[in-house]
Design a protein around this motif. Structure first.
Motif, PDB file in Angstrom:
ATOM      1  N   ASP A 212       0.815  -1.215   0.000  1.00  0.00           N
ATOM      2  CA  ASP A 212       0.000   0.000   0.000  1.00  0.00           C
ATOM      3  C   ASP A 212       0.848   1.264   0.000  1.00  0.00           C
ATOM      4  O   ASP A 212       0.413   2.308  -0.495  1.00  0.00           O
ATOM      5  CB  ASP A 212      -0.912   0.023   1.240  1.00  0.00           C
ATOM      6  N   HIS A 213       2.057   1.177   0.582  1.00  0.00           N
ATOM      7  CA  HIS A 213       2.843   2.389   0.818  1.00  0.00           C
ATOM      8  C   HIS A 213       4.324   2.021   0.775  1.00  0.00           C
ATOM      9  O   HIS A 213       4.727   0.972   1.287  1.00  0.00           O
ATOM     10  CB  HIS A 213       2.488   2.963   2.198  1.00  0.00           C
ATOM     11  N   ALA A 214       5.107   2.864   0.162  1.00  0.00           N
ATOM     12  CA  ALA A 214       6.561   2.694   0.143  1.00  0.00           C
ATOM     13  C   ALA A 214       7.225   3.933   0.737  1.00  0.00           C
ATOM     14  O   ALA A 214       6.780   5.061   0.500  1.00  0.00           O
ATOM     15  CB  ALA A 214       7.074   2.470  -1.274  1.00  0.00           C
ATOM     16  N   TYR A 215       8.271   3.710   1.507  1.00  0.00           N
ATOM     17  CA  TYR A 215       9.093   4.790   2.055  1.00  0.00           C
ATOM     18  C   TYR A 215      10.500   4.613   1.494  1.00  0.00           C
ATOM     19  O   TYR A 215      11.111   3.547   1.648  1.00  0.00           O
ATOM     20  CB  TYR A 215       9.126   4.741   3.583  1.00  0.00           C
ATOM     21  N   VAL A 216      11.014   5.639   0.858  1.00  0.00           N
ATOM     22  CA  VAL A 216      12.328   5.580   0.219  1.00  0.00           C
ATOM     23  C   VAL A 216      13.279   6.457   1.032  1.00  0.00           C
ATOM     24  O   VAL A 216      13.172   7.689   1.025  1.00  0.00           O
ATOM     25  CB  VAL A 216      12.260   6.063  -1.246  1.00  0.00           C
ATOM     26  N   LEU A 217      14.202   5.824   1.747  1.00  0.00           N
ATOM     27  CA  LEU A 217      15.063   6.579   2.657  1.00  0.00           C
ATOM     28  C   LEU A 217      16.312   7.156   1.997  1.00  0.00           C
ATOM     29  O   LEU A 217      16.696   8.282   2.305  1.00  0.00           O
ATOM     30  CB  LEU A 217      15.436   5.698   3.860  1.00  0.00           C
ATOM     31  N   PRO A 218      16.998   6.455   1.101  1.00  0.00           N
ATOM     32  CA  PRO A 218      18.112   7.108   0.398  1.00  0.00           C
ATOM     33  C   PRO A 218      17.585   8.231  -0.501  1.00  0.00           C
ATOM     34  O   PRO A 218      16.439   8.193  -0.959  1.00  0.00           O
ATOM     35  CB  PRO A 218      18.710   5.967  -0.438  1.00  0.00           C
ATOM     36  N   ASN A 219      18.413   9.200  -0.783  1.00  0.00           N
ATOM     37  CA  ASN A 219      17.985  10.374  -1.558  1.00  0.00           C
ATOM     38  C   ASN A 219      18.278  10.270  -3.047  1.00  0.00           C
ATOM     39  O   ASN A 219      18.062  11.226  -3.784  1.00  0.00           O
ATOM     40  CB  ASN A 219      18.657  11.637  -1.001  1.00  0.00           C
ATOM     41  N   SER A 220      18.746   9.118  -3.499  1.00  0.00           N
ATOM     42  CA  SER A 220      19.145   8.993  -4.903  1.00  0.00           C
ATOM     43  C   SER A 220      17.945   8.722  -5.807  1.00  0.00           C
ATOM     44  O   SER A 220      16.909   8.201  -5.379  1.00  0.00           O
ATOM     45  CB  SER A 220      20.157   7.853  -5.051  1.00  0.00           C
ATOM     46  N   PHE A 221      18.114   9.052  -7.076  1.00  0.00           N
ATOM     47  CA  PHE A 221      17.106   8.765  -8.103  1.00  0.00           C
ATOM     48  C   PHE A 221      16.855   7.263  -8.208  1.00  0.00           C
ATOM     49  O   PHE A 221      15.707   6.796  -8.217  1.00  0.00           O
ATOM     50  CB  PHE A 221      17.594   9.329  -9.447  1.00  0.00           C
ATOM     51  N   LYS A 222      17.931   6.485  -8.274  1.00  0.00           N
ATOM     52  CA  LYS A 222      17.798   5.044  -8.508  1.00  0.00           C
ATOM     53  C   LYS A 222      17.085   4.341  -7.365  1.00  0.00           C
ATOM     54  O   LYS A 222      16.402   3.331  -7.581  1.00  0.00           O
ATOM     55  CB  LYS A 222      19.170   4.415  -8.750  1.00  0.00           C
ATOM     56  N   SER A 223      17.209   4.851  -6.141  1.00  0.00           N
ATOM     57  CA  SER A 223      16.570   4.180  -5.004  1.00  0.00           C
ATOM     58  C   SER A 223      15.050   4.262  -5.062  1.00  0.00           C
ATOM     59  O   SER A 223      14.356   3.445  -4.448  1.00  0.00           O
ATOM     60  CB  SER A 223      17.068   4.778  -3.678  1.00  0.00           C
ATOM     61  N   ALA A 224      14.521   5.241  -5.798  1.00  0.00           N
ATOM     62  CA  ALA A 224      13.069   5.403  -5.905  1.00  0.00           C
ATOM     63  C   ALA A 224      12.471   4.614  -7.061  1.00  0.00           C
ATOM     64  O   ALA A 224      11.237   4.578  -7.219  1.00  0.00           O
ATOM     65  CB  ALA A 224      12.728   6.888  -6.060  1.00  0.00           C
ATOM     66  N   LEU A 225      13.300   3.969  -7.866  1.00  0.00           N
ATOM     67  CA  LEU A 225      12.796   3.279  -9.055  1.00  0.00           C
ATOM     68  C   LEU A 225      11.996   2.026  -8.722  1.00  0.00           C
ATOM     69  O   LEU A 225      10.935   1.767  -9.321  1.00  0.00           O
ATOM     70  CB  LEU A 225      13.957   2.917  -9.978  1.00  0.00           C
ATOM     71  N   ILE A 226      12.480   1.207  -7.792  1.00  0.00           N
ATOM     72  CA  ILE A 226      11.841  -0.088  -7.535  1.00  0.00           C
ATOM     73  C   ILE A 226      10.394   0.067  -7.052  1.00  0.00           C
ATOM     74  O   ILE A 226       9.500  -0.614  -7.562  1.00  0.00           O
ATOM     75  CB  ILE A 226      12.697  -0.930  -6.563  1.00  0.00           C
ATOM     76  N   PRO A 227      10.093   0.950  -6.075  1.00  0.00           N
ATOM     77  CA  PRO A 227       8.675   1.122  -5.691  1.00  0.00           C
ATOM     78  C   PRO A 227       7.811   1.601  -6.859  1.00  0.00           C
ATOM     79  O   PRO A 227       6.638   1.223  -6.957  1.00  0.00           O
ATOM     80  CB  PRO A 227       8.748   2.169  -4.576  1.00  0.00           C
ATOM     81  N   TRP A 228       8.387   2.421  -7.728  1.00  0.00           N
ATOM     82  CA  TRP A 228       7.641   2.898  -8.895  1.00  0.00           C
ATOM     83  C   TRP A 228       7.377   1.747  -9.868  1.00  0.00           C
ATOM     84  O   TRP A 228       6.252   1.547 -10.328  1.00  0.00           O
ATOM     85  CB  TRP A 228       8.447   4.014  -9.571  1.00  0.00           C
ATOM     86  N   PHE A 229       8.409   0.940 -10.130  1.00  0.00           N
ATOM     87  CA  PHE A 229       8.225  -0.223 -10.987  1.00  0.00           C
ATOM     88  C   PHE A 229       7.248  -1.226 -10.358  1.00  0.00           C
ATOM     89  O   PHE A 229       6.566  -1.965 -11.072  1.00  0.00           O
ATOM     90  CB  PHE A 229       9.565  -0.918 -11.258  1.00  0.00           C
ATOM     91  N   ALA A 230       7.212  -1.273  -9.027  1.00  0.00           N
ATOM     92  CA  ALA A 230       6.327  -2.218  -8.331  1.00  0.00           C
ATOM     93  C   ALA A 230       4.874  -1.756  -8.343  1.00  0.00           C
ATOM     94  O   ALA A 230       3.985  -2.508  -7.922  1.00  0.00           O
ATOM     95  CB  ALA A 230       6.804  -2.410  -6.894  1.00  0.00           C
ATOM     96  N   GLY A 231       4.631  -0.526  -8.788  1.00  0.00           N
ATOM     97  CA  GLY A 231       3.266  -0.018  -8.850  1.00  0.00           C
ATOM     98  C   GLY A 231       2.663   0.294  -7.496  1.00  0.00           C
ATOM     99  O   GLY A 231       1.428   0.252  -7.332  1.00  0.00           O
ATOM    100  N   ILE A 232       3.499   0.618  -6.525  1.00  0.00           N
ATOM    101  CA  ILE A 232       2.995   0.949  -5.192  1.00  0.00           C
ATOM    102  C   ILE A 232       2.343   2.329  -5.254  1.00  0.00           C
ATOM    103  O   ILE A 232       2.947   3.299  -5.723  1.00  0.00           O
ATOM    104  CB  ILE A 232       4.140   0.916  -4.161  1.00  0.00           C
TER     105      ILE A 232
END
Length: 353
Positions: free
Chosen positions: A82-102
Motif C-alpha cells: 500500500d505504501h513505500a518509504y524511500v530513505l536514500p535520496n538517490s534517483f535510482k533508489s526510488a525506481l523499484i517502488p515505482w516499478f512495483a506499482g505501489i
C-alpha cells in the motif's frame, strides 16, 4: 496495511532507520513492514521486532542497473504493498517502488525524483537537524510536521534484541573470559583515519582498563584488523592476554551479540557506535570532523567527547598517519575519566531501580 521500505546502505543509517519502523508500528500496529536492503543488513533487521521480513537488494551501491531494478519491482507487484518509504535520496533508489506499482511513495526530494515519489517532501535541514528526525518525519503527513518541533517526544530510538543464551554461547566461542568485565573498542571508521581516534591512544586506554581488571575486545570489519593488531602490538605480553582483536573475525551478527555483552564501549563515530547504542550499552563516543549534531548515538547512556565545533572535511585528516588533529588531542586519560564517570552513573541508576 503493507509497507515497503527502501533502506539505507550504511550501518549507522540502517540503525537509525529503525526509529521510522517503530513510529509506523505505533501508528498502525497491524501494519506489515518489509525492508529492502543489502543482504549484509539481514542480521540487524532480524533483531528489529517491527520488521516482518528483509528483502535482499542484490544491486550494488552506486549501480543504476535499470533493467535489474525493473525486474525487482515487477517481482514485488504480487505483494500488493500500500505504501513505500524511500530513505536514500538517490534517483535510482526510488525506481523499484515505482516499478512495483505501489500507489503511495514517500521520501525526501533529491536527484530529480518528481513522479517517482508522489508524496515527496522538500527538506529544510535547519528544521530537521538530526538524521533520525528526517526518517521519523516521513511517518507523518507533511502538512502536520514541518519541523522537528512537531514530532512527538520522546523520539523513538533503535533497540536490538539479543538473548542471554546468545551472549554466553558467543562469548565462549571467541574465548572471552568470564572473570573480567568486557569493554568493547570500535577503532575503525568508514572514511578511514580522519574519523578515527589514533591506535596508540586506544592502546594506552587499554593499558589503563586492563590494570583496573577489565578485558578488551576490538570490533570492526576485516579492514580494521590491522588497526586492531597495532593496538595489541603496543601492549605487554601480560596485557595482550586480556585484549582480543576480533576485527574481521566475526560475522556481523556475532559482533552484535558480543557488543551486547560489553560492560561499556569506546567508539569512534561509526556504524558500530549506533549498534552499541541500540543495544543499550554505556558508551563513550569520540568525534572529530564529523558532528554529533547530525548523527549522535541515540541513547541516554553515552558521553560524547568532541573538541571542535561545526562541520569539517571528513575524508582526509591532515595530521600524523591521516588522523584528524582534533581526535589526536583527545587524551586517553580524558576518555578513561569519562568512562569511569559514565559507569558510576549507570551503577547509581541500577541501584536506585
Amino acid at each position: 496495511m503493507k509497507i515497503l521500505v527502501i533502506a539505507p546502505s550504511w550501518v549507522g543509517d540502517m540503525m537509525m532507520s529503525q526509529s521510522l519502523y517503530q513510529t509506523l508500528k505505533a501508528q498502525w500496529p497491524q501494519a506489515t513492514i518489509d525492508v529492502m536492503a543489502p543482504a549484509w543488513c539481514r542480521p540487524l533487521l532480524a533483531r528489529m521486532p517491527e520488521v516482518n521480513q528483509a528483502i535482499a537488494m542484490p544491486i550494488g551501491h552506486g549501480s543504476l542497473a535499470l533493467g535489474d531494478r525493473y525486474q525487482l519491482g515487477k517481482a514485488l507487484r504480487d505483494n500488493h504493498y500500500d505504501h513505500a518509504y524511500v530513505l536514500p535520496n538517490s534517483f535510482k533508489s526510488a525506481l523499484i517502488p515505482w516499478f512495483a506499482g505501489i500507489k503511495r511513495r514517500t521520501g525526501w526530494l533529491g536527484e530529480m525524483r518528481y513522479g517517482l515519489l508522489n508524496d515527496h517532501r522538500r527538506l529544510d535541514k535547519t528544521a530537521f537537524p538530526l538524521m533520525v528526525e528526517r526518517y521519523i518525519a516521513l511517518a507523518y503527513e507533511k502538512s502536520k510536521v514541518t519541523g522537528a518541533a512537531d514530532l512527538p517526544t520522546p523520539l523513538a530510538r533503535p533497540a536490538l534484541i539479543v538473548s542471554e543464551r546468545e551472549k554466553l554461547e558467543t562469548a565462549a566461542l571467541f574465548s572471552l573470559h568470564a572473570d573480567r568485565p568486557l569493554i568493547g573498542f570500535c577503532p575503525g571508521a568508514e572514511f578511514g583515519p580522519a574519523k578515527r581516534w589514533p591506535d596508540y591512544h586506544y592502546a594506552e586506554l587499554a593499558k589503563q582498563l586492563i590494570a583496573k581488571g577489565y578485558q578488551i575486545a576490538l570490533f570492526g570489519s576485516a579492514k580494521d584488523n590491522e588497526a586492531g593488531a597495532e593496538i595489541v602490538a603496543r601492549l605487554t605480553t601480560d596485557e595482550a592476554a586480556h585484549c582480543t582483536n576480533l576485527a574481521g573475525k566475526t560475522e556481523l551478527d556475532q559482533a552484535v551479540i558480543l557488543l551486547a555483552q560489553c560492560h561499556a564501549v569506546v567508539t569512534n563515530d561509526s556504524g558500530l557506535m549506533h549498534i552499541a547504542a541500540a543495544l543499550g550499552r554505556p558508551l563513550v563516543a569520540l568525534y572529530g570532523p564529523s558532528s554529533p549534531d547530525f548523527t549522535p548515538p541515540l541513547t541516554d547512556n553515552a558521553r560524547i567527547i568532541r573538541l571542535i565545533t561545526g562541520y569539517h572535511k571528513i575524508r582526509k585528516g591532515e595530521a600524523d598517519q591521516g588522523y584528524h588533529q582534533s581526535l589526536i588531542d583527545i587524551t586517553p586519560t580524558q576518555v578513561f575519566t569519562e568512562l569511569e564517570a559514565l559507569l558510576a552513573t549507570v551503577r547509581e541508576h541500577e541501584c536506585a531501580s
